[in-house]
Design a protein around this motif. Structure first.
Motif, PDB file in Angstrom:
ATOM      1  N   PRO A 110      56.179  64.755   4.214  1.00  0.00           N
ATOM      2  CA  PRO A 110      55.248  64.510   3.104  1.00  0.00           C
ATOM      3  C   PRO A 110      54.049  63.655   3.524  1.00  0.00           C
ATOM      4  O   PRO A 110      52.927  63.868   3.058  1.00  0.00           O
ATOM      5  CB  PRO A 110      56.105  63.788   2.061  1.00  0.00           C
ATOM      6  CG  PRO A 110      57.514  64.067   2.437  1.00  0.00           C
ATOM      7  CD  PRO A 110      57.518  64.211   3.926  1.00  0.00           C
ATOM      8  N   VAL A 111      54.315  62.679   4.407  1.00  0.00           N
ATOM      9  CA  VAL A 111      53.239  61.807   4.863  1.00  0.00           C
ATOM     10  C   VAL A 111      52.251  62.586   5.725  1.00  0.00           C
ATOM     11  O   VAL A 111      51.027  62.497   5.556  1.00  0.00           O
ATOM     12  CB  VAL A 111      53.802  60.600   5.632  1.00  0.00           C
ATOM     13  CG1 VAL A 111      52.672  59.705   6.136  1.00  0.00           C
ATOM     14  CG2 VAL A 111      54.769  59.815   4.764  1.00  0.00           C
ATOM     15  N   LEU A 112      52.778  63.364   6.651  1.00  0.00           N
ATOM     16  CA  LEU A 112      51.909  64.132   7.538  1.00  0.00           C
ATOM     17  C   LEU A 112      51.115  65.170   6.751  1.00  0.00           C
ATOM     18  O   LEU A 112      49.923  65.386   7.018  1.00  0.00           O
ATOM     19  CB  LEU A 112      52.731  64.809   8.635  1.00  0.00           C
ATOM     20  CG  LEU A 112      51.929  65.563   9.701  1.00  0.00           C
ATOM     21  CD1 LEU A 112      50.925  64.639  10.378  1.00  0.00           C
ATOM     22  CD2 LEU A 112      52.863  66.195  10.740  1.00  0.00           C
ATOM     23  N   ALA A 113      51.750  65.797   5.782  1.00  0.00           N
ATOM     24  CA  ALA A 113      51.037  66.769   4.942  1.00  0.00           C
ATOM     25  C   ALA A 113      49.869  66.105   4.231  1.00  0.00           C
ATOM     26  O   ALA A 113      48.751  66.649   4.183  1.00  0.00           O
ATOM     27  CB  ALA A 113      51.990  67.397   3.938  1.00  0.00           C
ATOM     28  N   ALA A 114      50.100  64.924   3.695  1.00  0.00           N
ATOM     29  CA  ALA A 114      49.035  64.213   2.987  1.00  0.00           C
ATOM     30  C   ALA A 114      47.904  63.840   3.935  1.00  0.00           C
ATOM     31  O   ALA A 114      46.718  63.946   3.580  1.00  0.00           O
ATOM     32  CB  ALA A 114      49.602  62.967   2.310  1.00  0.00           C
ATOM     33  N   ARG A 115      48.252  63.402   5.155  1.00  0.00           N
ATOM     34  CA  ARG A 115      47.212  63.045   6.127  1.00  0.00           C
ATOM     35  C   ARG A 115      46.383  64.280   6.508  1.00  0.00           C
ATOM     36  O   ARG A 115      45.152  64.207   6.636  1.00  0.00           O
ATOM     37  CB  ARG A 115      47.841  62.434   7.393  1.00  0.00           C
ATOM     38  CG  ARG A 115      48.478  61.056   7.216  1.00  0.00           C
ATOM     39  CD  ARG A 115      47.443  59.954   6.986  1.00  0.00           C
ATOM     40  NE  ARG A 115      46.387  59.930   7.964  1.00  0.00           N
ATOM     41  CZ  ARG A 115      46.440  59.281   9.148  1.00  0.00           C
ATOM     42  NH1 ARG A 115      47.543  58.612   9.477  1.00  0.00           N
ATOM     43  NH2 ARG A 115      45.408  59.281   9.972  1.00  0.00           N
ATOM     44  N   CYS A 116      47.040  65.403   6.675  1.00  0.00           N
ATOM     45  CA  CYS A 116      46.333  66.629   7.053  1.00  0.00           C
ATOM     46  C   CYS A 116      45.408  67.104   5.935  1.00  0.00           C
ATOM     47  O   CYS A 116      44.255  67.486   6.178  1.00  0.00           O
ATOM     48  CB  CYS A 116      47.327  67.729   7.417  1.00  0.00           C
ATOM     49  SG  CYS A 116      48.213  67.469   8.968  1.00  0.00           S
ATOM     50  N   VAL A 117      45.901  67.099   4.726  1.00  0.00           N
ATOM     51  CA  VAL A 117      45.088  67.558   3.595  1.00  0.00           C
ATOM     52  C   VAL A 117      43.879  66.642   3.419  1.00  0.00           C
ATOM     53  O   VAL A 117      42.751  67.106   3.171  1.00  0.00           O
ATOM     54  CB  VAL A 117      45.938  67.620   2.311  1.00  0.00           C
ATOM     55  CG1 VAL A 117      45.056  67.838   1.082  1.00  0.00           C
ATOM     56  CG2 VAL A 117      46.976  68.740   2.427  1.00  0.00           C
ATOM     57  N   ALA A 118      44.087  65.332   3.569  1.00  0.00           N
ATOM     58  CA  ALA A 118      42.969  64.402   3.461  1.00  0.00           C
ATOM     59  C   ALA A 118      41.944  64.650   4.563  1.00  0.00           C
ATOM     60  O   ALA A 118      40.723  64.613   4.319  1.00  0.00           O
ATOM     61  CB  ALA A 118      43.481  62.969   3.525  1.00  0.00           C
TER      62      ALA A 118
END
Length: 380
Positions: A345-353
């Motif tokens: 979830p953290v990596l997904a959020a970093r990528c989307v940002a």
């Protein structure tokens, strides 16, 4: 000139790719490239004679060579004799040695006799070293040994860096005591080929029109599989990432079981593909919407040269990658990942940002280090 370039890569491919770029920039000279590490799919520039020594590498902890005992003794003897014979036949004006004596002490068995032979023949010997050196347990003793070797055997040092970003004395405290001329060449950065447009690269990768392209890579692949697996896991639960074209490059040395796991994870996503290697990877960086990778010298400098959005994870066995990546992150040129960011979830959020952010600013860094090294060798 007649130039011999020696490169011994032992774990990843960063040293090799820098060397290939430099050899390419030496076009117009008679060139012999000496390689002693594991074979890779990387292409040798046209017109370059190639000598492959029997392979030697090191484990992921840099603790031991890949051979030992009688087998190692036999390979050492064969390598030493082969290298000396090749240098005698080629009679170089310049012998360019990648990293040694700042590293590769385990290869003195062949390098010292080779260097002595070149010097007896009137050739010059030049060391090439990157911007940041790995730390040593006995730093004072290490630096004293390097200075002694430089004074006795070398005619110059090429530092593959821009002193505005890092100077050698950041990790080599006695840089001012180096007894031979030192030239800063600029960073050796892979550059995209202008003849290949981003649209053409995306078509070659099978990316549909209008779809975002996320490229993920792990250098040589002996380490970094956990980052690639984390990205594929993050994409399963992120609508934006799952809609993107994910192109994952594991590296040619990625263990088979890790590679198989990545392929299986990619199969569960709408448009994810895994390959071990990609030719002209800087072209892919220039064409992608986001790169997720380890933070090796070559990758981060190719990212900066391409002006691509990037998230990088430093290899934490030593300080080198983290120091460089942190400085580039402070300049707004890339995003820095930590191990806790690999939670899906953290990596997904970093990528989307990152996908939603503007592309980085143009870097005020000298990235023409291959040509700078060629000019420095001519000056020596």
């Amino acid at each position: 000139m007649r130039i011999v370039v020696y490169c011994q890569h032992v774990l990843g491919m960063g040293h090799l790719f820098r060397t290939l770029a430099i050899v390419g920039a030496l076009a117009g000279h008679e060139r012999l490239l000496v390689l002693g590490g594991p074979r890779t799919p990387a292409a040798v520039p046209e017109g370059v004679a190639l000598l492959r020594l029997p392979e030697l590498s090191m484990d992921a902890g840099f603790g031991a060579l890949s051979l030992s005992g009688a087998a190692l003794d036999a390979v050492r003897r064969e390598r030493r004799e082969t290298l000396e014979a090749a240098l005698g036949a080629f009679a170089p004006d310049v012998f360019y040695v990648e990293l040694y004596p700042f590293g590769r002490k385990a290869f003195e068995f062949e390098l010292l006799p080779a260097i002595e032979a070149v010097r007896r023949g009137g050739g010059r010997v030049v060391s090439g070293v990157r911007d940041i050196l790995v730390e040593k347990k006995d730093q004072a003793g290490y630096e004293a040994r390097v200075l002694e070797r430089l004074g006795k055997y070398f005619d110059g040092v090429c530092v593959h860096a821009d002193p505005a970003l890092f100077r050698l004395d950041a990790t080599f405290s006695r840089a001012k005591d180096i007894p031979v001329p030192v030239r800063y060449t600029g960073y050796v950065a892979g550059a995209a080929q202008a003849v290949r447009t981003a649209a053409a690269v995306r078509r070659e990768l099978g990316v549909a029109s209008g779809r975002e392209l996320v490229a993920a890579s792990a250098g040589g692949g002996k380490v970094g599989g956990e980052l690639l697996a984390a990205l594929l896991a993050a994409a399963r639960d992120s609508p934006r990432l799952s809609r993107a074209a994910l192109r994952v490059f594991s590296g040619p040395f990625c263990p088979d079981d890790v590679f198989s796991g990545l392929v299986a994870a990619a199969a569960a996503l709408p448009d994810a593909r895994v390959a071990r290697f990609a030719d002209a990877f800087p072209d892919i960086l220039a064409a992608c919407d986001l790169s997720v990778s380890l933070a090796g010298y070559n990758t981060v400098m190719a990212l900066v040269a391409a002006g691509a959005r990037g998230l990088v994870l430093p290899f934490d066995q030593n300080r080198e990658q983290r120091m460089r990546a942190t400085r580039l992150a402070e300049l707004g040129l890339l995003g820095l990942l930590a191990p806790h960011d690999l939670a899906p979830p953290v990596l997904a959020a970093r990528c989307v940002a990152a996908l939603g952010a503007p592309r980085p600013p143009k870097a005020a860094i000298d990235l023409d280090g291959a040509r700078g090294t060629a000019a420095a060798l001519a000056s020596f």
